[in-house]
Write an enzyme that holds these catalytic residues in place. Structure first.
Site, PDB file in Angstrom:
ATOM      1  N   TYR A 244       1.401  -1.081  -0.105  1.00  0.00           N
ATOM      2  CA  TYR A 244       0.097   0.025  -0.164  1.00  0.00           C
ATOM      3  C   TYR A 244       0.928   1.275   0.500  1.00  0.00           C
ATOM      4  O   TYR A 244       0.756   2.218  -0.682  1.00  0.00           O
ATOM      5  CB  TYR A 244      -1.070   0.267   1.166  1.00  0.00           C
ATOM      6  CG  TYR A 244      -2.398   0.935   0.957  1.00  0.00           C
ATOM      7  CD1 TYR A 244      -2.397   1.586   0.096  1.00  0.00           C
ATOM      8  CD2 TYR A 244      -2.445   1.477   2.312  1.00  0.00           C
ATOM      9  CE1 TYR A 244      -3.739   2.192  -0.270  1.00  0.00           C
ATOM     10  CE2 TYR A 244      -3.244   2.501   2.757  1.00  0.00           C
ATOM     11  CZ  TYR A 244      -3.488   3.247   0.928  1.00  0.00           C
ATOM     12  OH  TYR A 244      -4.953   4.057   1.163  1.00  0.00           O
ATOM     13  N   GLU A 251       2.317   6.725  -6.947  1.00  0.00           N
ATOM     14  CA  GLU A 251       1.216   7.469  -7.353  1.00  0.00           C
ATOM     15  C   GLU A 251       1.909   8.609  -7.124  1.00  0.00           C
ATOM     16  O   GLU A 251       1.385   9.698  -8.425  1.00  0.00           O
ATOM     17  CB  GLU A 251      -0.288   7.065  -6.522  1.00  0.00           C
ATOM     18  CG  GLU A 251      -0.707   5.936  -6.877  1.00  0.00           C
ATOM     19  CD  GLU A 251      -2.215   5.937  -5.948  1.00  0.00           C
ATOM     20  OE1 GLU A 251      -2.667   6.445  -5.469  1.00  0.00           O
ATOM     21  OE2 GLU A 251      -2.417   4.733  -5.963  1.00  0.00           O
TER      22      GLU A 251
END
Length: 320
Positions: A244, A251
């Site tokens: 994660y 991103e």
């Protein structure tokens, strides 16, 4: 030690003489094995014993059964857990059964199955291309995978709708943060800019997402039919811990790489009055989004970590 019963192991081949003196005893029973003698002493009066023998020092041949040992704090905790369980059962018995429970479970099973198949296709496709093409597969990931990722992420909006409608008993905020963040990166950062399609960072974003989901969706799918798989449960609540943050970092890299492209192309820029002759670049919004992205990472990481602690919380063994 339990206020009603005490359990003692006495190892064999030892002469045993245990004086209980001032403590009033009730029924005493024992069971012999090849290795030890189990002595059960039931008290006549409810209370806590400071020790089992009259002398303060414990004989070397005497061993308490710590698997059944309880002190006062443990007993209070166990009593409280029993009361909570009884209260929960009482509340659940008063709640009318959902007549649409079977329909909801069928819908959730199909949703998780479709998502699992979609992300499995993405994961397998990217893995095979990586082994065959090596680093060259980094540069055309978007053209190969984007359509399936669009489908899965549009469908993922249901993960916000489901708790909002009460179909699942989870909060709305954590899935909203995740779904909004992924779709913002997918449709705005990557989809709106053709220059971003060939960036290697696309590979790492898609791969991190699919690695998490190929364990999360089958876990929920099997939960709909009351099947528990220990290994899958552990993977669902553990694999996200490294992936994660890595996905969020990928991103963030994509957002930073897109800023000069938005400045040059003027895509999504907000025009200002003609007298100024300027426009407000969308890159300013991305600066704010970067801050919100890491704030969302903290919120979701904390939420997922609490879920993991609740799932793997160790329970004390009960006394018999």
């Amino acid at each position: 030690m339990c206020p009603c019963v005490c359990f003692v192991y006495v190892y064999v081949h030892t002469c045993v003489c245990v004086c209980v003196g001032v403590w009033a005893l009730g029924q005493v029973s024992h069971r012999s094995t090849q290795r030890q003698v189990n002595i059960t002493v039931r008290k006549q009066e409810h209370g806590w014993w400071e020790r089992l023998t009259m002398q303060e020092r414990k004989p070397v041949f005497l061993a308490p059964d710590f698997d059944r040992w309880l002190d006062e704090s443990d007993a209070e905790l166990e009593l409280r857990e029993k009361e909570e369980k009884l209260n929960r059962i009482s509340v659940e018995s008063r709640i009318p059964k959902d007549p649409y429970l079977g329909l909801k479970k069928g819908y959730l099973f199909m949703y998780n199955l479709v998502q699992f198949l979609g992300f499995s296709w993405i994961f397998v496709n990217m893995t095979v291309r990586l082994f065959i093409l090596g680093q060259d597969s980094f540069y055309d990931t978007f053209h190969t995978i984007a359509d399936m990722m669009y489908f899965c992420q549009i469908l993922a909006v249901l993960e916000v709708v489901n708790p909002a409608l009460g179909i699942v008993r989870t909060g709305v905020v954590p899935p909203l943060i995740q779904v909004f963040g992924r779709n913002f990166v997918l449709f705005i950062i990557l989809g709106a800019l053709e220059d971003m399609h060939n960036k290697p960072v696309v590979f790492f974003i898609f791969y991190a997402w699919s690695c998490i989901e190929i364990f999360r969706y089958p876990f929920y799918m099997l939960a709909c039919i009351d099947i528990k798989w220990t290994l899958l449960t552990w993977l669902r609540y553990t694999i996200w811990m490294p992936l994660y943050p890595l996905g969020v970092i990928a991103e963030a890299v994509a957002v930073i790489q897109s800023m000069p492209v938005f400045d040059e192309t003027g895509v999504l820029s907000v025009p200002l009055p003609k007298a100024l002759g300027l426009s407000l670049s969308f890159s300013y919004v991305l600066h704010l989004y970067l801050v919100l992205m890491f704030l969302g990472l903290f919120i979701n990481f904390r939420h997922l970590y609490k879920q993991r602690r609740r799932r793997f919380r160790t329970k004390k063994r009960k006394a018999y």
